[in-house]
Design an enzyme around this catalytic site. Structure first.
Site, PDB file in Angstrom:
ATOM      1  N   HIS A  83      -0.204 -19.241  19.794  1.00  0.00           N
ATOM      2  CA  HIS A  83      -0.056 -19.741  21.032  1.00  0.00           C
ATOM      3  C   HIS A  83      -1.025 -19.532  22.088  1.00  0.00           C
ATOM      4  O   HIS A  83      -0.865 -18.435  23.106  1.00  0.00           O
ATOM      5  CB  HIS A  83       1.371 -19.679  21.360  1.00  0.00           C
ATOM      6  CG  HIS A  83       1.785 -20.474  22.646  1.00  0.00           C
ATOM      7  ND1 HIS A  83       3.171 -21.185  22.766  1.00  0.00           N
ATOM      8  CD2 HIS A  83       0.988 -21.068  23.733  1.00  0.00           C
ATOM      9  CE1 HIS A  83       3.139 -21.614  23.860  1.00  0.00           C
ATOM     10  NE2 HIS A  83       1.956 -21.894  24.369  1.00  0.00           N
ATOM     11  N   ASN A 301       5.639 -19.998  32.949  1.00  0.00           N
ATOM     12  CA  ASN A 301       7.142 -20.918  32.712  1.00  0.00           C
ATOM     13  C   ASN A 301       7.090 -20.680  31.232  1.00  0.00           C
ATOM     14  O   ASN A 301       6.130 -20.982  30.533  1.00  0.00           O
ATOM     15  CB  ASN A 301       6.787 -22.126  33.130  1.00  0.00           C
ATOM     16  CG  ASN A 301       7.909 -23.150  32.804  1.00  0.00           C
ATOM     17  OD1 ASN A 301       8.944 -22.596  32.484  1.00  0.00           O
ATOM     18  ND2 ASN A 301       7.859 -24.345  32.712  1.00  0.00           N
ATOM     19  N   ASP A 328       0.507 -17.007  24.440  1.00  0.00           N
ATOM     20  CA  ASP A 328       0.865 -18.084  25.648  1.00  0.00           C
ATOM     21  C   ASP A 328      -0.421 -17.759  26.528  1.00  0.00           C
ATOM     22  O   ASP A 328      -0.001 -18.107  28.013  1.00  0.00           O
ATOM     23  CB  ASP A 328       2.231 -18.153  26.096  1.00  0.00           C
ATOM     24  CG  ASP A 328       2.188 -19.543  26.983  1.00  0.00           C
ATOM     25  OD1 ASP A 328       1.246 -20.368  26.741  1.00  0.00           O
ATOM     26  OD2 ASP A 328       3.189 -19.763  27.668  1.00  0.00           O
ATOM     27  N   HIS A 332      -6.341 -19.706  34.343  1.00  0.00           N
ATOM     28  CA  HIS A 332      -6.390 -20.361  35.533  1.00  0.00           C
ATOM     29  C   HIS A 332      -7.274 -19.997  36.577  1.00  0.00           C
ATOM     30  O   HIS A 332      -7.860 -18.756  36.260  1.00  0.00           O
ATOM     31  CB  HIS A 332      -4.942 -20.686  36.067  1.00  0.00           C
ATOM     32  CG  HIS A 332      -3.934 -21.335  35.622  1.00  0.00           C
ATOM     33  ND1 HIS A 332      -3.999 -22.872  35.250  1.00  0.00           N
ATOM     34  CD2 HIS A 332      -2.812 -20.756  34.775  1.00  0.00           C
ATOM     35  CE1 HIS A 332      -2.972 -23.194  34.706  1.00  0.00           C
ATOM     36  NE2 HIS A 332      -2.170 -22.137  34.452  1.00  0.00           N
ATOM     37  N   GLY A 347       1.614 -19.432  34.454  1.00  0.00           N
ATOM     38  CA  GLY A 347       0.862 -18.961  33.518  1.00  0.00           C
ATOM     39  C   GLY A 347      -0.132 -17.840  33.456  1.00  0.00           C
ATOM     40  O   GLY A 347      -0.556 -17.890  34.710  1.00  0.00           O
TER      41      GLY A 347
END
Ligand SMILES: [Zn+2]
Length: 447
Positions: A83, A301, A328, A332, A347
């Site tokens: 992921h 999230n 995950d 950013h 994130g």
């Protein structure tokens, strides 16, 4: 090119191996695996003589190009992160296939699955092929694309799932968003079942999460931030388990965060439903308390939840309800994350800290054995995605991770090779670090 990895503690959860062994690699494959001996068993002159220590089971004394001394280190199948957001095409300011796979290699990963929420979305053969081509040219580790479930990830119309499968996608997902329509999800599962492709769901009922930014609980009330209830995730997990039961499809729940979800998945597995799931290192190491300073590096999230949820996730890992640990990794820019808490994107990144956070949080305190923990990074994702990876055997690709489970280091986000810096672990002292990462017998990263 022949490499001998000597004297390491080989941990191969797929084959229940945990012992000191030597590994001989040639032409990208593991060609021999044998008992290690204290004496050097190989010479570098290529004269074909065996060493004096004839007890050695490491045959093969032909010329060796390199001997890697792994004494005191762990040698395990290359870690697989199922992921990851590589952001290319579309947001190369956050991450690229080159920088993301370099971060993966540095973190000990030899393969990553990249989620389809790029720009354009990976919902066609052309985008999948673009990613695979770029990965071949610029990628440092293996890249397995995940295709979208719906066109443009809009949740309205199914993508061409058969085409994505043929182009090389290993799963489908609208990750970042849930497939809200149960009818569409049912049809996605029916299509995916024809190719035995896992359907990865970002489990969130958007009506319940609303405009929430943190876990709905004590801390959200205290801080006056809008909450996302655990039920927002668990309601969707329950629905999709029923749909997986109905269709016979393989369902994989991404980033499980709530105790209720773990319970539902445990019950479904006991009934024989084809469901698997993953948890992130940040949900294992942190709770809602981490948002008290309003740091946007604690905004993700699903949100960081309560200590009771964290304990349920750990129990889920221990009893096998939770199959996989996946990062995950969601890069950013600094500017985006520097906005107010409400405004900043969800994130965090994780490729360069996942191994150490897992070892520090779970292995050193004795919650999981090292072999159990490594199974969550190797054999389990390989099994779910049907990749011929995640094990150490003669003839297998030499995708290997060598790490020091006791090495202490301080996380410095400024030193990451990822293009982004949005980690909640900056400044943490962690134990465990990758020392070398090999993909197809090639050292792609070395401390
Ligand atoms: Zn994601």
């Amino acid at each position: 090119m022949r490499i001998l990895i000597k004297g390491g503690r080989v941990i191969d959860p797929a084959n229940a191996v945990d012992e000191i062994l030597d590994l001989l690699i040639e032409d990208g494959k593991i060609i021999r695996l044998g008992r290690s001996t204290a004496e050097p068993t190989l010479n570098t002159r290529g004269n074909g003589k065996t060493s004096k220590n004839s007890r050695s089971q490491t045959a093969g004394v032909e010329s060796i190009d390199r001997v890697m001394d792994a004494t005191g280190l762990v040698v395990c199948p290359g870690l697989i992160d199922m992921h990851v957001h590589l952001r290319q095409p579309g947001r190369e300011d956050k991450e690229t296939i080159a920088s993301g796979t370099m971060a993966a290699a540095r973190g000990g990963f030899t393969a990553v699955c990249c989620m389809p929420n790029t720009d354009p979305v990976n919902d066609t053969r052309a985008v999948t092929e673009f990613i695979l081509d770029a990965a071949k040219r610029e990628g440092v580790v293996r890249v397995y694309p995940v295709g979208a479930i719906t066109k443009g990830m809009k949740g309205e119309e199914l993508a061409e799932i058969g085409e994505l499968f043929e182009a090389g996608c290993v799963a489908i997902s609208d990750d970042g968003r849930p497939v809200m329509s149960p009818e569409l999800m049912r049809r996605a599962m029916e299509y995916a079942a024809m190719f035995d492709l896992p359907v990865i769901q970002h489990s969130e009922d958007l009506h319940l999460s609303g405009r929430g930014v943190v876990h709905e609980g004590f801390v959200s009330t205290d801080l006056g931030l809008r909450g996302i209830p655990s039920a927002s995730e668990a309601v969707m997990v329950a629905r999709d388990i029923l749909l997986a039961e109905l269709t016979g499809a393989r369902l994989h729940i991404a980033h499980v965060s709530a105790a209720e979800s773990v319970r539902l998945i445990r019950e479904a597995k006991a009934r024989g439903v084809r469901v698997s799931c993953e948890v992130t290192p940040h949900h294992l190491a942190l709770t809602e308390e981490a948002v008290r300073g309003f740091s946007t590096h604690a905004k993700m999230n699903p949100p960081l939840r309560s200590e009771a949820d964290r304990q349920a996730l750990i129990e889920g890992l221990r009893d096998g309800t939770i199959d996989v640990i996946a990062t995950d990794h969601a890069p950013h820019t600094v500017q985006e994350k520097e906005q107010e808490f409400d405004q900043a994107p969800f994130g965090v990144i994780g490729l360069e800290t996942a191994l150490a956070v897992t070892i520090t949080t779970l292995v050193h305190p004795g919650v999981l054995t090292l072999s159990q923990a490594m199974g969550k990074f190797t054999s389990e994702p390989a099994r779910i995605l049907k990749l011929p990876k995640g094990r150490i055997a003669e003839g297998a690709d030499a995708d290997l991770t060598i790490f020091d489970p006791t090495r202490e280091w301080e996380v410095d986000a400024g030193a990451f090779v990822s293009k982004s810096r949005n980690t909640p672990f900056h400044g943490w002292r962690l134990k465990g670090q990758a020392v070398a990462t090999l993909v197809a017998g090639k050292v792609v990263w070395e401390a």
